[in-house]
Design an enzyme around this catalytic site. Sequence first.
Site, PDB file in Angstrom:
ATOM      1  N   LYS A 194       0.848  -1.200   0.000  1.00 32.41           N
ATOM      2  CA  LYS A 194       0.000   0.000   0.000  1.00 32.41           C
ATOM      3  C   LYS A 194       0.885   1.253   0.000  1.00 32.41           C
ATOM      4  O   LYS A 194       0.702   2.157  -0.787  1.00 32.41           O
ATOM      5  CB  LYS A 194      -0.887  -0.044   1.241  1.00 32.41           C
ATOM      6  CG  LYS A 194      -1.892   1.070   1.348  1.00 32.41           C
ATOM      7  CD  LYS A 194      -2.832   0.790   2.518  1.00 32.41           C
ATOM      8  CE  LYS A 194      -3.670   2.009   2.861  1.00 32.41           C
ATOM      9  NZ  LYS A 194      -4.582   1.761   3.986  1.00 32.41           N
ATOM     10  N   GLU A 222      10.561  -4.554   4.692  1.00 35.32           N
ATOM     11  CA  GLU A 222      10.674  -5.951   4.259  1.00 35.32           C
ATOM     12  C   GLU A 222      10.336  -6.084   2.782  1.00 35.32           C
ATOM     13  O   GLU A 222      11.050  -6.732   2.005  1.00 35.32           O
ATOM     14  CB  GLU A 222       9.717  -6.849   5.063  1.00 35.32           C
ATOM     15  CG  GLU A 222      10.043  -6.976   6.534  1.00 35.32           C
ATOM     16  CD  GLU A 222       9.346  -5.924   7.387  1.00 35.32           C
ATOM     17  OE1 GLU A 222       9.100  -4.798   6.887  1.00 35.32           O
ATOM     18  OE2 GLU A 222       9.058  -6.220   8.567  1.00 35.32           O
ATOM     19  N   GLY A 261      -4.998  -2.504   5.260  1.00 35.30           N
ATOM     20  CA  GLY A 261      -4.219  -3.641   4.752  1.00 35.30           C
ATOM     21  C   GLY A 261      -4.905  -4.972   5.000  1.00 35.30           C
ATOM     22  O   GLY A 261      -5.035  -5.804   4.102  1.00 35.30           O
ATOM     23  N   ARG A 262      -5.375  -5.188   6.224  1.00 31.94           N
ATOM     24  CA  ARG A 262      -5.969  -6.491   6.553  1.00 31.94           C
ATOM     25  C   ARG A 262      -7.367  -6.667   5.968  1.00 31.94           C
ATOM     26  O   ARG A 262      -7.993  -7.705   6.156  1.00 31.94           O
ATOM     27  CB  ARG A 262      -5.982  -6.683   8.071  1.00 31.94           C
ATOM     28  CG  ARG A 262      -6.678  -5.580   8.843  1.00 31.94           C
ATOM     29  CD  ARG A 262      -6.324  -5.657  10.315  1.00 31.94           C
ATOM     30  NE  ARG A 262      -6.839  -4.540  11.105  1.00 31.94           N
ATOM     31  CZ  ARG A 262      -6.246  -3.369  11.238  1.00 31.94           C
ATOM     32  NH1 ARG A 262      -5.128  -3.131  10.578  1.00 31.94           N
ATOM     33  NH2 ARG A 262      -6.757  -2.443  12.008  1.00 31.94           N
ATOM     34  N   GLU A 318      -5.162  -7.529  14.937  1.00 36.42           N
ATOM     35  CA  GLU A 318      -4.698  -6.181  14.604  1.00 36.42           C
ATOM     36  C   GLU A 318      -5.866  -5.198  14.727  1.00 36.42           C
ATOM     37  O   GLU A 318      -5.677  -4.026  15.046  1.00 36.42           O
ATOM     38  CB  GLU A 318      -4.125  -6.164  13.187  1.00 36.42           C
ATOM     39  CG  GLU A 318      -3.090  -5.073  12.973  1.00 36.42           C
ATOM     40  CD  GLU A 318      -2.421  -5.143  11.610  1.00 36.42           C
ATOM     41  OE1 GLU A 318      -2.501  -6.184  10.928  1.00 36.42           O
ATOM     42  OE2 GLU A 318      -1.824  -4.144  11.224  1.00 36.42           O
ATOM     43  N   HIS A 372      -4.945 -34.246  16.999  1.00 33.92           N
ATOM     44  CA  HIS A 372      -3.847 -35.094  17.481  1.00 33.92           C
ATOM     45  C   HIS A 372      -2.776 -34.284  18.196  1.00 33.92           C
ATOM     46  O   HIS A 372      -1.694 -34.780  18.438  1.00 33.92           O
ATOM     47  CB  HIS A 372      -3.254 -35.878  16.313  1.00 33.92           C
ATOM     48  CG  HIS A 372      -4.263 -36.791  15.710  1.00 33.92           C
ATOM     49  ND1 HIS A 372      -4.368 -38.119  16.047  1.00 33.92           N
ATOM     50  CD2 HIS A 372      -5.270 -36.539  14.840  1.00 33.92           C
ATOM     51  CE1 HIS A 372      -5.378 -38.659  15.388  1.00 33.92           C
ATOM     52  NE2 HIS A 372      -5.952 -37.719  14.651  1.00 33.92           N
ATOM     53  N   LYS A 412       7.542  -0.818  12.397  1.00 36.77           N
ATOM     54  CA  LYS A 412       8.120  -0.354  11.134  1.00 36.77           C
ATOM     55  C   LYS A 412       9.264   0.634  11.395  1.00 36.77           C
ATOM     56  O   LYS A 412      10.154   0.773  10.588  1.00 36.77           O
ATOM     57  CB  LYS A 412       7.046   0.290  10.252  1.00 36.77           C
ATOM     58  CG  LYS A 412       6.071  -0.728   9.674  1.00 36.77           C
ATOM     59  CD  LYS A 412       5.150  -0.112   8.631  1.00 36.77           C
ATOM     60  CE  LYS A 412       4.242  -1.172   8.019  1.00 36.77           C
ATOM     61  NZ  LYS A 412       3.438  -0.716   6.919  1.00 36.77           N
TER      62      LYS A 412
HETATM   63  C1  G6Q Z   1      -2.636  -4.137   7.928  1.00 40.52           C
HETATM   64  C2  G6Q Z   1      -1.419  -3.581   8.459  1.00 40.52           C
HETATM   65  C3  G6Q Z   1      -0.136  -4.208   7.957  1.00 40.52           C
HETATM   66  C4  G6Q Z   1       0.234  -3.827   6.522  1.00 40.52           C
HETATM   67  C5  G6Q Z   1       1.662  -4.247   6.261  1.00 40.52           C
HETATM   68  C6  G6Q Z   1       2.113  -3.957   4.847  1.00 40.52           C
HETATM   69  O1  G6Q Z   1      -3.758  -3.770   8.241  1.00 40.52           O
HETATM   70  O2  G6Q Z   1      -1.408  -2.215   8.320  1.00 40.52           O
HETATM   71  O3  G6Q Z   1      -0.167  -5.602   8.044  1.00 40.52           O
HETATM   72  O4  G6Q Z   1      -0.641  -4.410   5.618  1.00 40.52           O
HETATM   73  O5  G6Q Z   1       2.516  -3.613   7.173  1.00 40.52           O
HETATM   74  O6  G6Q Z   1       2.014  -2.603   4.533  1.00 40.52           O
HETATM   75  P1  G6Q Z   1       2.212  -2.118   3.064  1.00 40.52           P
HETATM   76  O7  G6Q Z   1       1.133  -2.706   2.219  1.00 40.52           O
HETATM   77  O8  G6Q Z   1       2.149  -0.625   3.096  1.00 40.52           O
HETATM   78  O9  G6Q Z   1       3.551  -2.616   2.604  1.00 40.52           O
END
Ligand code: G6Q
Length: 541
Positions: free
Chosen positions: A210, A216, A270-271, A356, A387, A507
């Site tokens: 996003k 990462e 994001g989620r 989250e 199990h 982050k």
């Molecule tokens: C989701 C969070 C988090 C995010 C990641 C990736 O709700 O905000 O999991 O999706 O940190 O972020 P970017 O898409 O900006 O790389």
Amino acid sequence: MSSAITPLTQLPAWQALEAHYQKIKSVHLRQLFADDPQRGRRFSIEDVGFYFDYSKNRITEETIRLLLNLADESGLRERIDAMFRGDKINTTENRAVLHVALRAPRDQSIIVDGTNVVPQVHDVLDRMAGFADRVRSGQWLGQTGKRIRNVINIGIGGSDLGPVMAYEALRHFSRRDMTFRFVSNVDGTDFAEATNDLNAEETLFVISSKTFTTLETMTNAHTARRWAVQALGEKAIARHFVAVSTNSDEVAKFGIDTANMFGFWDWVGGRYSMDSAIGLSTMLAIGPEYFSSMLSGFQAMDEHFQTAPFQRNLPVLMGLLSVWYSSFFGAQTVAILPYDQYLKRFPAYLQQLAMESNGKHVTLNGQSISYQTGPIFWGEPGTNGQHSFYQLIHQGTMLIPCDFIGFCQTANPLGSHHDILMANLFSQTEALAFGKTADEVRSEGTPDRLVAHRVFEGNRPTNTILTERLTPETLGKLVALYEHSVFTQGAIWQIDSFDQWGVELGKQLAMKILPEVKLAEDPELRHDSSTNALIRHYRKR
Ligand code: G6Q
């Protein structure tokens, strides 16, 4: 939400529930079922293609009545309407929360800051479909003229968990002659193993971020860039990289033509983004038509959530039951137990969605919270879990409400596998509810000294969600069911389910230590003595 809001614990319904909890906490499900032979029917709902059985919960009709009062007194209806209207209900980030717009039909109108966002959503979906068709049909070729056979999504958190989960869940519907992989971890092993056996000429990278600044993802994206350029030269970027992002400047800086960028908006968390352009890898795997039926599934559940009366509203009931166990019984976790191998990543996906969203310690007004909010989500597909960790659910000292998810038909009918699978699901919920008494254990001829060990107290609550088959449409419904259940919980708890300041912190923190780890000369370390020693130990080696 206005600052004059009544604190949750002062609402009459909350107080009534506290009193009611004292009465019900020692009532056994054995008793509740014995008292009402119709209980299984009375506490189950069939709607939106789901059979939702919530009879094996520690509730009576009075509990449901009080929980529904709580929903009313908490203004759940207004919160739902505000979300669907596009109000900025994510107040700490001053954003609308409109994942529901991602699956809105073309003719719907949802206004954010004076603009109808639905046409923008469909523009992106159309572009994604065009691109997916070109790749899948072999029209879009790699730098050396070869077909794209491998797709690697690079993303993390919300830009990874949804795509992986959906790919695994819908594998049966996916292109079997293509390989799909997902690189998220900054641990180089993730990238190395994902690309180890792949030919760069046939590999397409979807860089999903996003912000397009996440450490990462950008580290992995640059590694991917080097990997591709080394094999195919600088020109490879144009044919082997596309981006999914809201940040066109950073995408361009990376070297991806923004014509090959698929956008989304700040009102998609994001989620909550697996059905936005973040789902590009899903669309490449299952094709635009199945992607569209997945969106219809989401949309059907949205409509149900928005219109069904609360007493028959699946996400509302699930959310209220979760509040009941978290805040009154003090249950700290929820086990997600899908009896379907394709849903193996579903618990991990829900872990982010729920934890989250509702892992918050202050109300929307910034007041400390005195009740327990978001529980820990965890789980594994059945029957594997039986199990291992089911032991603790059956006989441990903690109360762990469970969601069992099953499908009446399987995509892979092999002998009696599916009947065995489902028989296990049903028997587990039965055993958890009713247990086994000392008398029953004794009557099996168990020696006295072992009786206590073999007793199952029962009274372990479960929801069972049954549906016909795991299809793209069902998956959409299932995800939306949990999205809205999480929403319901957050609304009751008076928290902002849509920010994630805890993630933001992560982050930033590593960026401080990174130079100290990398520098050639010994840096002056100003952390605590433990962190300093750990960094020195690592540097020495
Ligand atoms: C989701 C969070 C988090 C995010 C990641 C990736 O709700 O905000 O999991 O999706 O940190 O972020 P970017 O898409 O900006 O790389």
